[in-house]
Design an enzyme around this catalytic site. Structure first.
Site, mmCIF file in Angstrom:
data_model
loop_
_atom_site.group_PDB
_atom_site.id
_atom_site.type_symbol
_atom_site.label_atom_id
_atom_site.label_comp_id
_atom_site.label_asym_id
_atom_site.label_seq_id
_atom_site.Cartn_x
_atom_site.Cartn_y
_atom_site.Cartn_z
ATOM 1 N N ARG A 1 0.781 -1.239 0.000
ATOM 2 C CA ARG A 1 0.000 0.000 0.000
ATOM 3 C C ARG A 1 0.811 1.286 0.000
ATOM 4 O O ARG A 1 0.229 2.370 0.035
ATOM 5 C CB ARG A 1 -0.999 0.028 1.163
ATOM 6 C CG ARG A 1 -2.010 -1.064 1.054
ATOM 7 C CD ARG A 1 -3.126 -1.069 2.053
ATOM 8 N NE ARG A 1 -3.142 -0.098 3.088
ATOM 9 C CZ ARG A 1 -4.248 0.386 3.627
ATOM 10 N NH1 ARG A 1 -5.418 -0.001 3.180
ATOM 11 N NH2 ARG A 1 -4.180 1.241 4.608
ATOM 12 N N ASP A 2 2.145 1.228 -0.050
ATOM 13 C CA ASP A 2 2.915 2.478 -0.095
ATOM 14 C C ASP A 2 4.239 2.275 -0.827
ATOM 15 O O ASP A 2 5.293 2.703 -0.361
ATOM 16 C CB ASP A 2 3.139 3.024 1.314
ATOM 17 C CG ASP A 2 3.440 4.522 1.316
ATOM 18 O OD1 ASP A 2 3.152 5.206 0.298
ATOM 19 O OD2 ASP A 2 3.947 5.021 2.336
ATOM 20 N N VAL A 3 4.162 1.626 -1.988
ATOM 21 C CA VAL A 3 5.348 1.474 -2.833
ATOM 22 C C VAL A 3 5.640 2.844 -3.436
ATOM 23 O O VAL A 3 4.790 3.449 -4.083
ATOM 24 C CB VAL A 3 5.103 0.438 -3.951
ATOM 25 C CG1 VAL A 3 6.313 0.355 -4.871
ATOM 26 C CG2 VAL A 3 4.764 -0.924 -3.360
ATOM 27 N N ASN B 1 10.487 4.608 -0.350
ATOM 28 C CA ASN B 1 10.412 3.338 0.377
ATOM 29 C C ASN B 1 11.175 2.211 -0.302
ATOM 30 O O ASN B 1 10.968 1.044 0.028
ATOM 31 C CB ASN B 1 8.948 2.917 0.578
ATOM 32 C CG ASN B 1 8.260 3.761 1.626
ATOM 33 O OD1 ASN B 1 8.910 4.436 2.423
ATOM 34 N ND2 ASN B 1 6.944 3.728 1.626
ATOM 35 N N THR C 1 0.815 7.092 -0.457
ATOM 36 C CA THR C 1 1.214 8.386 -0.997
ATOM 37 C C THR C 1 0.358 8.671 -2.223
ATOM 38 O O THR C 1 0.394 7.901 -3.187
ATOM 39 C CB THR C 1 2.713 8.359 -1.344
ATOM 40 O OG1 THR C 1 3.429 8.006 -0.148
ATOM 41 C CG2 THR C 1 3.192 9.695 -1.865
#
Length: 172
Positions: free
Chosen positions: A46-48, A52, A85
């Site tokens: 959910r936040d690639v 990160n 993001t």
């Protein structure tokens, strides 16, 4: 706790200049391997994003980090609130839909687009502006941004960031 990684994020790397298609391909393969392992464990990242993903100084291995927004597949406890993001969020997630394997794939495609262009395929300053841009089809085409890239690289990225999740890859 987590391991210390001596390296730099891909965001820091792109701040010095965009990556070549070869470099981005290598990064993309490693990110997809990591996502495939995560998805096999029934977790959605959910936040690639470039912040990160790190490239370690010990030979350049690529590390997918920060599972703070992650969730187990079909976990109802987190509700429909979009997390991640916004510039990397798939349109269906921005619209309040569930995060899925295909929304992680969308984010990986956005990452590849960003690595080779330094820009995002869909931009907006707020989630509302991003929703509007998606609704109006205001999306940069990789071919327009980098006509020097191979057709196969462009096709892979464009499929990964297709607005329709059914047309994206089904797995990393």
């Amino acid at each position: 706790w987590m391991d210390f990684v001596d390296g730099e994020t891909l965001a820091a790397r792109v701040s010095r200049g965009r990556l070549s298609a070869g470099e981005a391909t290598s990064v993309g393969q490693e990110v997809c391997r990591a996502l495939a392992a995560v998805h096999r464990a029934n977790i959605i990242h959910r936040d690639v994003k470039a912040q990160n993903v790190m490239r370690a100084h010990d030979g350049g291995r690529i590390i997918l980090m920060d599972f703070g927004a992650g969730q187990f597949v079909n976990d109802p406890s987190l509700g429909k609130r979009a997390q991640g993001t916004p510039l990397y969020l798939a349109p269906e997630v921005l619209h309040g839909g569930d995060a899925t394997v295909r929304s992680d794939i969308y984010a990986a495609g956005v990452l590849l687009f960003y690595l080779v262009t330094g820009r995002f395929p869909v931009e907006g300053s707020t989630p509302k502006e991003l929703l509007d841009a998606h609704a109006r089809g205001r999306r940069r085409r990789l071919r327009d941004e980098r006509p020097d890239l191979s057709e196969s690289f462009i096709a892979i990225v464009e499929r990964a960031i297709d607005p329709d999740p059914e047309r994206r890859y089904a797995s990393a």
